[in-house]
Scaffold this motif. Structure first.
Motif, mmCIF file in Angstrom:
data_model
loop_
_atom_site.group_PDB
_atom_site.id
_atom_site.type_symbol
_atom_site.label_atom_id
_atom_site.label_comp_id
_atom_site.label_asym_id
_atom_site.label_seq_id
_atom_site.Cartn_x
_atom_site.Cartn_y
_atom_site.Cartn_z
ATOM 1 N N LEU A 284 7.536 12.751 -4.095
ATOM 2 C CA LEU A 284 6.272 13.175 -3.506
ATOM 3 C C LEU A 284 6.417 13.295 -1.996
ATOM 4 C CD1 LEU A 284 3.681 10.912 -5.391
ATOM 5 C CD2 LEU A 284 4.012 13.357 -5.681
ATOM 6 N N ASN A 285 5.613 14.162 -1.398
ATOM 7 C CA ASN A 285 5.605 14.274 0.055
ATOM 8 C C ASN A 285 4.818 13.113 0.640
ATOM 9 O OD1 ASN A 285 7.067 16.662 0.197
ATOM 10 N ND2 ASN A 285 5.244 17.919 -0.070
ATOM 11 N N GLY A 286 5.368 12.520 1.667
ATOM 12 C CA GLY A 286 4.677 11.419 2.332
ATOM 13 C C GLY A 286 5.660 10.451 2.930
ATOM 14 N N SER A 287 5.141 9.614 3.794
ATOM 15 C CA SER A 287 5.977 8.597 4.432
ATOM 16 C C SER A 287 6.259 7.477 3.442
ATOM 17 C CB SER A 287 5.256 8.029 5.658
ATOM 18 O OG SER A 287 4.113 7.294 5.243
ATOM 19 N N PRO A 288 7.286 6.673 3.711
ATOM 20 C CA PRO A 288 7.536 5.530 2.830
ATOM 21 C C PRO A 288 6.315 4.615 2.710
ATOM 22 C CG PRO A 288 9.439 5.896 4.217
ATOM 23 C CD PRO A 288 8.371 6.826 4.708
ATOM 24 N N TYR A 289 5.594 4.420 3.832
ATOM 25 C CA TYR A 289 4.387 3.582 3.770
ATOM 26 C C TYR A 289 3.363 4.211 2.829
ATOM 27 C CZ TYR A 289 -0.315 2.074 4.711
ATOM 28 O OH TYR A 289 -1.604 1.646 4.534
ATOM 29 N N SER A 290 3.083 5.493 3.007
ATOM 30 C CA SER A 290 2.047 6.174 2.236
ATOM 31 C C SER A 290 2.338 6.123 0.742
ATOM 32 C CB SER A 290 1.941 7.627 2.705
ATOM 33 O OG SER A 290 1.067 8.349 1.891
ATOM 34 N N LEU A 291 3.579 6.418 0.361
ATOM 35 C CA LEU A 291 3.927 6.435 -1.059
ATOM 36 C C LEU A 291 3.943 5.033 -1.654
ATOM 37 C CD1 LEU A 291 6.760 9.126 -1.006
ATOM 38 C CD2 LEU A 291 4.346 9.428 -1.608
ATOM 39 N N ALA A 292 4.548 4.082 -0.943
ATOM 40 C CA ALA A 292 4.629 2.718 -1.468
ATOM 41 C C ALA A 292 3.249 2.074 -1.540
ATOM 42 C CB ALA A 292 5.562 1.873 -0.591
ATOM 43 N N ALA A 293 2.437 2.263 -0.508
ATOM 44 C CA ALA A 293 1.090 1.681 -0.516
ATOM 45 C C ALA A 293 0.240 2.308 -1.613
ATOM 46 C CB ALA A 293 0.430 1.860 0.846
#
Length: 196
Positions: A28-37
């Motif tokens: 998925l597109n997104g930062s590691p924070y965004s995807l993990a959170a």
């Protein structure tokens, strides 16, 4: 019918199904924070007694904390027909412990939930309040600490894994571009094209 069967028992197996969810998450597109959170919010919401609202609650939390809403939807897969009996039992027993009661033996079955909703529809409030107090009430006291714990154990490992995956993918893309550029330069030299 096949979709229902695959939901309860995936045709590709649980291990491959879990890997598939993992691949979908890291791509998925997104930062590691965004995807993990986002995924962690979906998993954490699965540890609440609010069945039927998991998608909505996880999306709302993801939106509030600027996490990936798609990743939160994937995270709700943690709650499924195979894990819900364990989740509900843990919520119930932990809630009774928090309230200072002995471990309970209440039936966490479809029959008790059916009796609850039948009581609501029929207006038998004594039956509804008894079932609510015996089963759902303890869950309301335990879901918040358990959900916070679940969020933490999913978020930190996933953030590291996603970061490493994205860095590795970026390096592979750079190497592929460099190889392509080198091939183009080599083919230009074979054709006798000279740089000015």
């Amino acid at each position: 019918m096949k979709q229902l069967t695959d939901f309860v028992w995936p045709a590709i197996g649980f291990r491959r199904s879990s890997k598939y969810v993992g691949y979908r998450l890291v791509r998925l597109n997104g930062s590691p924070y965004s995807l993990a959170a986002g995924f962690a919010f979906g998993a954490a919401v699965s540890f609440t007694p609010f069945v039927g609202l998991h998608f909505v609650l996880s999306a709302l939390l993801a939106w509030i904390f600027r996490a990936s809403i798609l990743a939160s939807a994937l995270g709700t897969a943690v709650g499924n027909p195979w894990t819900f009996p364990f989740i509900w039992t843990m919520l119930y027993q932990t809630g009774r412990w928090i309230l200072g009661n002995e471990p309970g033996n209440a039936e966490l079955s479809d029959a008790s939930f059916k009796a609850f909703f039948d009581g609501v529809l029929a207006g038998h409030w004594g039956q509804v309040s008894h079932i609510f107090y015996e089963i759902i009430h303890p869950m309301l006291f335990s879901f918040l600490p358990i959900s916070i714990f679940v969020w933490i154990i999913f978020f930190y490992p996933l953030q590291g894994l996603i970061r490493r995956f994205q860095e590795k993918r970026a390096q592979l893309i750079l190497k592929a571009r460099a190889r392509k550029a080198n091939r183009q330069i080599a083919s230009g030299k074979k054709l006798g094209v000279t740089e000015k």
